[in-house]
Structure formats: C-alpha cells, structure tokens
Design an enzyme around this catalytic site. Sequence first.
Site, short mmCIF file in Angstrom:
data_model
loop_
_atom_site.label_atom_id
_atom_site.label_comp_id
_atom_site.label_asym_id
_atom_site.label_seq_id
_atom_site.Cartn_x
_atom_site.Cartn_y
_atom_site.Cartn_z
N SER A 144 -11.28 -16.83 14.40
CA SER A 144 -11.74 -16.71 15.63
C SER A 144 -10.91 -15.70 16.18
O SER A 144 -11.39 -15.05 17.17
CB SER A 144 -11.01 -18.23 16.50
OG SER A 144 -9.50 -18.22 16.41
N ASP A 202 -2.39 -14.33 14.80
CA ASP A 202 -3.55 -14.19 14.47
C ASP A 202 -4.19 -13.02 15.15
O ASP A 202 -4.74 -11.93 14.26
CB ASP A 202 -4.64 -15.31 14.52
CG ASP A 202 -4.45 -16.40 13.44
OD1 ASP A 202 -2.96 -16.21 12.98
OD2 ASP A 202 -4.84 -17.32 13.41
#
Length: 395
Positions: A144, A202
């Site tokens: 994502s 991330d």
Amino acid sequence: MQTREFLVSAPGKVILHGEHSVVHGKVALAVSLNLRTYLRLQSTASGEVRINLPNIDTFLAWEITALQPLLAGCKEQGDLKELDADLLKRLREFTGILDESTDTRSMAVLAFLYMYLTVFAEALASITVSVWSELPTGAGLGSSAAYNVCLSAALLSARGTISSPLTPQQESARWCKDEMELINRWAFMGEKIIHGNPSGVDNAVGTWGGFLRYHAGNITPLSWVPILRILLTNTKVPRSTKVLVSGVKDKINKFSSVMKPVLESVSAVSCTCEQTLTEMATHGPSAEHYSILEELIDINQHHLNVMGVGHSSLDTLCRVTLARGLHSKLTGAGGGGCGITLLRPETDASVIQSTFEELKSCGFDCWETSIGAPGVQQHSSAALSQDVLKILNSY
C-alpha cells in the site's frame, strides 16, 4: 498539466531487524525490497478521472463534474499533518465505502480520490491512472505504501507542484531532497486513509529506498549501504498484526524482567547490523561481513520465537534453507506471513533452485530479489520491461 504522461515506480519494504521491539522504543532497520509497484498517469480530454487497479476486470471512472462538489469547504492542506475528516466522510458517502471497510480495492480507491482531489483542488483535470505491482497485497511488504508513494509522485508532478526530473537523455530519474520530502508527506496521508495510524516507515522506505533506521518515532535514511541478494518467501499463512502485537505486549507485561532484556538484545542486533552494513559500504563486503549478518539473522529469529511470533511455517523455511547453508528469519509481524533468506554473492544457482523447489513444494511462494533498492523514480518507457509495459498497456 506539464506533460501528458508520467511513469513512476516505488519499492516494497521488509523489516531486516527490530520487529515488535520498535513499538517499545527500540531500534529497527527497514529496507527497500526490489519488487516494485508501477504507475502510469496520463492526461486526457475525457472529462473523467479513471483508475485501473491490478486484478480488476474493468476500470473505475468518475465525471469531474460529479467530483467537484465534494471539495466544498475543504481545508487547506498546508502542513499535511492531519486528514480532512469532512472530505473523507463525503468521499465514503460518494463511493459507498463503509467506515469499517478494509477491502484492499476500496481503500486504494479512497486514497486515490482523496489525493487527487486535494492535489488538484484548484483545477480538477482529466486523468487516467494505471497501476501494476510485483508485490503481493496483505503480506506485510509495504504494497500500500509503494502504491501511495507512486500516486503522490505522479499526481504532484502532473499538477506541477514538484518538478518532472526526467530528461530526454535519461531512462530513470529521482527528485531533489525537498521534493522527495513532499512526496513522502503526501504518501503518508494515503497510508493514514488505508491503515488509520501507520508508523510512516513503509512510505519512507518507498520514497527514499535503501536502508532506514527507525527509533522512537524518528526515521533516518542510511547512506552508502550495499545491495544484498535475498530469497523472499511468502508462507501464505494469514495472520493478524494487531493480535500478534497485543500478544507480545502481554508477554512483556507478564514476564517483564525476562522480556525486557530480549528487547534490548533485538535493538542491539539492529545496531550491530547497521554498523556491519556501513563497514561493507565503506570498505567493501567480505566473507566475515556475511558471516556476521547470518549470525544476526539467526539470533533475531530465535528472539522472535521467544516473543511468541514464530510459526511452524517459518520454522519450515528456516529448516529448509539452513540445510543448504542459508540463513532465514521472519519479516514483519510474524505468525506466518513472509520470511527473508540472505544469499552470499557466491551462492550457487543450483542451491537457489533446489531451495526454490522445496519451498514451493511446501506451498510457499518464492522470489529471488534484492534489498537496498532505489526509492521512488520517474521512468521513460525504455526503462520498463516489456512485461510491465504490456500489462500497463492492456488496461
């Protein structure tokens, strides 16, 4: 818009060391994974905004005239610290995506529309966005974040908020530091939409690439670190990160004097690994460096088992690879999910092939890839493989 097409890509991520200890104020090392998400943004004259997502038979499209009213009363994005809750609510009502929805496609659509509307708020433009990824979703590999980083870079470039760094002589290019920081902040907004309360690790890995040190909320990119070959294995065993994190916390509370030294040791593993990687980059890799990295992998995997986040599938991975002189550990939350196996430069292809075959016979998915890859990049068509271009052109 400044040009008619933008091709961008961003890497996934793995946690090299520091899983679970990082939430208790210890050091973790995250690193970019050379499996990438690719995104193409094209300006059109259709009067529509379209997105093509992987594994979906048809595109999704919205008339610009239908999207325009959603911007009424929107906040200035300014420092990009908080989501516009009112806009997000209107988007959920507009798309029919429920508050409790965690469906991958739905959340990707929500993040896209939110970022599109806020980036192009002053003048909505007709665009088509096509996405394809080498990363499996829901495997803890930052899929994502790679998507949100690509969205951020392409939308901001198309809007003219940041430059288009690619010159006619180049196949791939990166943005300057200030522009990368803006890409990262916008990508973090997308991560908030999808995950609620992400760490920011991330999207930072997807933006900057390479190795990042995470400690007490501070994310520091490491410079001059080597690219390492690995096997990436997805056990395909589903797990709940929330349950696993809660279980580690309960164990620490129950056995405080036992578990706190384990957390300190995991943090020391991260620091020792960082020091070793720095030495490898400075003086060149040696057999001794690889021996240290292998020992640290083994130590950390034992610590993670002590924390209670191991799994029989991960034990199988470690057993199969160790039988061939290779060293493996889980990455991410554990309890199944993915693991990484370090490959030395001299590791023979026959060893890798036999490892692949046995792991696949266990029902696992495997990739030979590398860690330490570049972060988000803009590309010309010549930089992409024919396979990737064929997929993007097939939408």
